[in-house]
Design a protein around this motif. Sequence first.
Motif, PDB file in Angstrom:
ATOM      1  N   HIS A  23      39.117  30.664  43.129  1.00  0.00           N
ATOM      2  CA  HIS A  23      37.653  30.618  43.168  1.00  0.00           C
ATOM      3  C   HIS A  23      37.062  31.987  42.884  1.00  0.00           C
ATOM      4  O   HIS A  23      36.060  32.114  42.187  1.00  0.00           O
ATOM      5  N   ILE A  24      37.704  33.024  43.411  1.00  0.00           N
ATOM      6  CA  ILE A  24      37.190  34.376  43.169  1.00  0.00           C
ATOM      7  C   ILE A  24      37.296  34.708  41.694  1.00  0.00           C
ATOM      8  O   ILE A  24      36.400  35.314  41.099  1.00  0.00           O
ATOM      9  N   ARG A  25      38.407  34.266  41.084  1.00  0.00           N
ATOM     10  CA  ARG A  25      38.552  34.534  39.657  1.00  0.00           C
ATOM     11  C   ARG A  25      37.453  33.854  38.861  1.00  0.00           C
ATOM     12  O   ARG A  25      36.977  34.372  37.859  1.00  0.00           O
ATOM     13  N   ASN A  26      37.038  32.671  39.335  1.00  0.00           N
ATOM     14  CA  ASN A  26      35.949  31.968  38.665  1.00  0.00           C
ATOM     15  C   ASN A  26      34.586  32.410  39.161  1.00  0.00           C
ATOM     16  O   ASN A  26      33.583  31.776  38.873  1.00  0.00           O
ATOM     17  N   ARG A  27      34.578  33.495  39.962  1.00  0.00           N
ATOM     18  CA  ARG A  27      33.336  34.034  40.515  1.00  0.00           C
ATOM     19  C   ARG A  27      32.607  33.047  41.412  1.00  0.00           C
ATOM     20  O   ARG A  27      31.382  33.089  41.526  1.00  0.00           O
ATOM     21  N   GLU A  28      33.366  32.154  42.020  1.00  0.00           N
ATOM     22  CA  GLU A  28      32.754  31.174  42.936  1.00  0.00           C
ATOM     23  C   GLU A  28      32.983  31.658  44.352  1.00  0.00           C
ATOM     24  O   GLU A  28      33.869  31.178  45.063  1.00  0.00           O
ATOM     25  N   TYR A  29      32.175  32.650  44.753  1.00  0.00           N
ATOM     26  CA  TYR A  29      32.468  33.299  46.026  1.00  0.00           C
ATOM     27  C   TYR A  29      32.166  32.403  47.212  1.00  0.00           C
ATOM     28  O   TYR A  29      32.873  32.436  48.215  1.00  0.00           O
ATOM     29  N   ALA A  30      31.135  31.584  47.106  1.00  0.00           N
ATOM     30  CA  ALA A  30      30.821  30.681  48.216  1.00  0.00           C
ATOM     31  C   ALA A  30      31.970  29.718  48.449  1.00  0.00           C
ATOM     32  O   ALA A  30      32.356  29.442  49.585  1.00  0.00           O
ATOM     33  N   GLU A  31      32.515  29.205  47.367  1.00  0.00           N
ATOM     34  CA  GLU A  31      33.646  28.287  47.497  1.00  0.00           C
ATOM     35  C   GLU A  31      34.857  28.996  48.082  1.00  0.00           C
ATOM     36  O   GLU A  31      35.572  28.450  48.920  1.00  0.00           O
ATOM     37  N   ALA A  32      35.066  30.254  47.655  1.00  0.00           N
ATOM     38  CA  ALA A  32      36.220  31.003  48.177  1.00  0.00           C
ATOM     39  C   ALA A  32      36.090  31.175  49.687  1.00  0.00           C
ATOM     40  O   ALA A  32      37.040  30.943  50.437  1.00  0.00           O
ATOM     41  N   VAL A  33      34.899  31.574  50.136  1.00  0.00           N
ATOM     42  CA  VAL A  33      34.718  31.779  51.575  1.00  0.00           C
ATOM     43  C   VAL A  33      34.905  30.459  52.317  1.00  0.00           C
ATOM     44  O   VAL A  33      35.470  30.422  53.408  1.00  0.00           O
ATOM     45  N   ALA A  34      34.435  29.373  51.717  1.00  0.00           N
ATOM     46  CA  ALA A  34      34.600  28.072  52.378  1.00  0.00           C
ATOM     47  C   ALA A  34      36.080  27.746  52.550  1.00  0.00           C
ATOM     48  O   ALA A  34      36.505  27.257  53.600  1.00  0.00           O
ATOM     49  N   VAL A  35      36.895  28.049  51.533  1.00  0.00           N
ATOM     50  CA  VAL A  35      38.337  27.784  51.648  1.00  0.00           C
ATOM     51  C   VAL A  35      38.924  28.591  52.793  1.00  0.00           C
ATOM     52  O   VAL A  35      39.708  28.095  53.601  1.00  0.00           O
ATOM     53  N   ILE A  36      38.514  29.870  52.904  1.00  0.00           N
ATOM     54  CA  ILE A  36      39.046  30.710  53.971  1.00  0.00           C
ATOM     55  C   ILE A  36      38.602  30.174  55.320  1.00  0.00           C
ATOM     56  O   ILE A  36      39.385  30.076  56.275  1.00  0.00           O
ATOM     57  N   ARG A  37      37.343  29.800  55.396  1.00  0.00           N
ATOM     58  CA  ARG A  37      36.821  29.339  56.685  1.00  0.00           C
ATOM     59  C   ARG A  37      37.359  27.984  57.099  1.00  0.00           C
ATOM     60  O   ARG A  37      37.178  27.566  58.230  1.00  0.00           O
ATOM     61  N   GLU A  38      38.026  27.295  56.175  1.00  0.00           N
ATOM     62  CA  GLU A  38      38.669  26.047  56.597  1.00  0.00           C
ATOM     63  C   GLU A  38      39.749  26.329  57.622  1.00  0.00           C
ATOM     64  O   GLU A  38      40.130  25.458  58.387  1.00  0.00           O
ATOM     65  N   LYS A  39      40.244  27.575  57.641  1.00  0.00           N
ATOM     66  CA  LYS A  39      41.326  27.902  58.563  1.00  0.00           C
ATOM     67  C   LYS A  39      40.961  28.930  59.613  1.00  0.00           C
ATOM     68  O   LYS A  39      41.566  28.966  60.686  1.00  0.00           O
TER      69      LYS A  39
END
Lengths: 547, 723
Positions: free
Chosen positions: B263-279
């Motif tokens: 997601h970060i590579r695709n510049r989708e930072y909100a999605e990246a943070v959401a993935v992290i916050r899943e855990k």
Amino acid sequence: MDFAQVRAIVEKECGYLADKSCIKIYVGFSPENSSGDHLFNLLRNEIENTAAAARVIKTGSFGCYDFEPILMVDTPGRSVVLCLNAYPEMATEIDTDTFAAGMAKRGGEWYLVSGENKEHIPYITSLPLFNLQKRILLRNCGWIDPCSTAHYILGSGGYAGLYRALRKNRRELMELFYSSPFQEYVHAGVSSLDQWSEFVQSESSDKRLVCNAVNSDSGNRLLLQSDPHSILEGVLISAFTLGTSHCTMYVRSGTRVAANLNTLLGRMETYNLVGSRILDSSFSAHLEVIEIPENLRAGQESESLRCITQNRAPHILPTFPLDNKAMSAPVITTNPEWMACVPTFFLTDEELRTGFGSSKDGPTRLITLSGRVVHRVTAEVPCGVSIRNTLEDIGGGIVSGKSFKALQIGYPAGRLVDPDALDDCIHCRTSGEACSGSASIEVIDRDVDIVEMARIRMETVNDQSCGKCLLCFEGSRQMIRTIERIAGGKGKPRDLDFLTELGAEMKTGCLCSFGRTAPDFVRSSIELFREEYEQQIQSSSRNVQTS
Amino acid sequence: MFKHRKSGLCRRIPGSEFMADLSDILTMNIDGRDIEAPRGASVLTAALSAGIYIPHLCHHPDLPSIGECRLCVVEIEGYETPQPSCLTPAGSGMKVRTKTENIDRKRKLALELLLAGHPSDCGTCNKYLNCELQSLKQYLGVEELSIWSRTKPFPLNKENPLFVHDFSRCVLCGRCVRACHDLRGVGILFYKRKGVETYIGTPDDLPLAESGCRFCGACAEVCPTGAIMDKEELVHGKKRKNALVPCRYACPAEIDVPRYIRHIRNREYAEAVAVIREKVPFPWVLGYVCNHPCEAECRRGPVNGSISIRDLKRYAVEHDDQKLWELNRRVHPPTGKKVAIIGSGPAGLTVAYYLTLLGHSVTVFESMPEAGGMMRYGIPEYRLPRGVLDSEIECIRSMGIDIQTGFIVESVETLMENGWDAAVVAIGAHKSLKQDIPGIDSEGTTTCVSFLRDVNLGRKVKVGKRVVVLGGGNAAFDCARVARRLGAEQVHLACIESRTEMPASCDEIEQGEQEGVYIHPSKAVRGIICDNGTVTGVDFVDVDSFCFEDDGTLELEVMEGTESRIAADTVILAIGQEPEIPESFGLDTDGNNCVEVDSYTLETSREGVFAAGDVVTRAGALIGAIASGRKCAIAVDSFLGGSGSIDEKLVAMTEPSPSLGLDKDFAILDRCETICEAPEQRISNFCKVVQEMDASSADHESNRCLQCDLRMKITTVKVWGSY
């Protein structure tokens, strides 16, 4: 720059061609022939030293390897004479007023090609070697300098074909192609022109034309060495007909042919024969020569494509249909032979240098004779001539008068035919097998050991196999090993069954036509000469018994 | 239209006469069984889907078929010769026979050709029992070869990172070439010749890293024999998914690292943070101070340096302006249960967060003036800015959790009697370990925990001019670097571990040295020298070797005659911490003074009372405490009658594209190291040390990821035993 301007420029460069006072001497030989270079250098030195009004030109090979170097002297206003088997000593201390007469005093077989026959030498057409040939593809081989585009343009109507083609429209051009006698040329099992029609209809802007000159057989190699110009011109004309601007030729890297092609391309660019707005028309094409390194296997169409499209193309490509999803853009592959005849569609009979007086009718085949034949040649023979005629008249018959045992048609994977086939006529429509575009006929006499020959042939097959399908690569290795065992006296009766079975598998199972024709020699040799194999097997079992 | 002359030489497209039926499913008959097949499938895939096994090798479900191995030949009614079923499209009404004498003979020949160039010693190969060729041998019953066999003379090639090539075992099935070209779109593997043998190689036979290899592992994944394999030391003893995507499984909380980096590579930072916050509920804090066990295992490491995963995490959080995770978060309806959590450190707050999500009512009791535990009172501010910590704690508090600070819990019993349904002890490990050495209680000595706590409470702490810190872990470095900032002119750090064995993270050591901390590894303390009860120096002796016994006692071998002394006026003891559990809690403890818990449920000796974090594990890493908090939350929820499921879905799972594309310089893209402020700027204040990563570094670094998770998506080929 349009064609007239190009002609003006090259006329300045090759002024000697039109100069009536300049005698032109052509020395024709193939790269393997070392005395040709020697002769050429001696002649050049002589001319320089004596400041004679003459010019010596190194041309490619005529295809008559056993008679090389071949010397031709064109004395304008007088005659064109040809000498077979010229030798370097002929070039020393010659009378510079009349080169030909002077050299003739020193010997050599001289023939008259055209002009007055003061010396009463025989005509070239009295030689069956030349008489039976109808040199259309080979029209320029031996006559022009393969390294000089200028010579091609002036000496042989070069690029006039391109010029005229560019003035027609595609529909007319396709009709020309269809009605030419060479439309019978078949490529990799599928009719070329069917492929071409599909290609023309494709909308893709990435479609490209490819000329496969890697792993060429002798006929194609001759054309590449001696007349690359027609091939290049043919590629350009075909590209225009097919409506594509991407042309690629690929060759083995590190060869003289590769270097020469690159030089020629450079010259063609300065003459506006390639690049944008060719000859001031609206057609632009770029032609790339790509060199394939030695150890990268470029087999049939599929693998060739892989190499040329910078390895982006799929590595297994079905030959038909072209425009499938796996391939990003359709591709047409051709070979040098096909391309060399394309310019001839646009030249009149008079313009067409047909070498030795024959007219422009095709179709013809390039046949290479080798093996136990008197003269090793690559000749261009019209369809309908029998193999016997070709062998005896052009080839001079079998060496030492022994009787034929068999012929191998096609190399290295061609099949054996027995002497009954001698009266067959050479066909143009082949059965879609590999290596039969330029047929090579190898003559085998009673002295040749078929088993040993089979082994050598399979080694060549294995060497050229790309390795993508196991049947061809591993299968040919297994065949080699089995034949080695038979030849070494360790054969068993079931080995022959194994060879036959494996051969049958390879015939249907290999991915490309190279593999499918790979077992032909072994299978046909077992069919025709089973007793030779069995003899070697029995001798081994006899050895086992006695030991 | 041009005149289209059919020459009659066109190759017949097999099956064309069966194409009349235009529906999407067609019926055909294989070995007497009627089966259904989707239009467009080949005979082979139709048979395999219907559970009928046809031997095959070069076929792979994710790759285009080429019909090379000739094992899958079948007899089809209407065709003269047996056809390769992987290339023949299934046709309506086709009648296929997969086992006849003729076919068996052809298959045996095909297999023998495959085995002819293959070494015969299965036992020494690492692929033993996992090898498709071996299973085919068993299936077809080919033990002895009737044809000539040889071993191809290719040496074992271990020169590349991650993969071992043994081309004497290659059977030229072509799967790796197709995987590289067609599946991944990279295309660096080709058929090459070496003498009489064919092998698979890169252009010009350059090492993989110089040819544009993506190290994605697709070739190793599809290779049916032991020709291309992972290096043994990387996968030995591990479960497949742990070995192949090690970052995800090295993380104690199992954060889906490859997914958020994508997601970060695709510049989708909100999605990246959401993935992290899943855990985990502390992505920002972790982005500053996590000790990144993932980076140690990163497969890019052997290539040219692991991915800077922590820095990328921080970058993503700091550029998330959509807070997608908050929008997608789902709080369960109230359950009416009440849970008391003692301690508001990372473990405690993690339990609080998850239990609140599950609908329970949570109160957190914290003895210190502010929440945060070791995150606030241990880690110095220059490592973790207080603004960051406060913000993340606020995220948790704002869910409606009552955090009561300044409240010391005396007895757990009382809590349970006051209506709490469950309690969680998460008080951490705040007692410094003390060494029994002479002079340990002199004036000028202090312990790590009290030193850092005082500084972090804002109290005025005096350090002398020359400070010696004893210990080799991150806590010791915290003390040393804080001491520098408080004005110590010389700070020495001594520990018994050697330089390479020091438990502190590399960036701590590096930054500490830059700030002027002198490091003395392999030194054991003989005694603290005092004058009139005040510290004047520390005596050391060199350590030869050491080890810790099972019960925690230290076995030390010193080299006599190597005594040395460092003059000092302050000594800080930072050799470790342990929990200090009040007697009044009435909980069983183990030999290390940690709470004894059931290893699955984390329940203590008292029913309904659970424990999480350092109080259980005795001073672990931050991410470990968070992971422990997750586990505890699951246990508590189950205890309270819930499902025990805390898995959230905060962002849609997108299927990544398997095609990577060619990038010739991929393997030489260098790692972006963390940039810090200049040391001279750093030591005079407690401002944060790390600088912001810029956008191009974030793009560059995330692009370096090998995307090892794509390898798990490649279909595993089933062998005949599964049919």
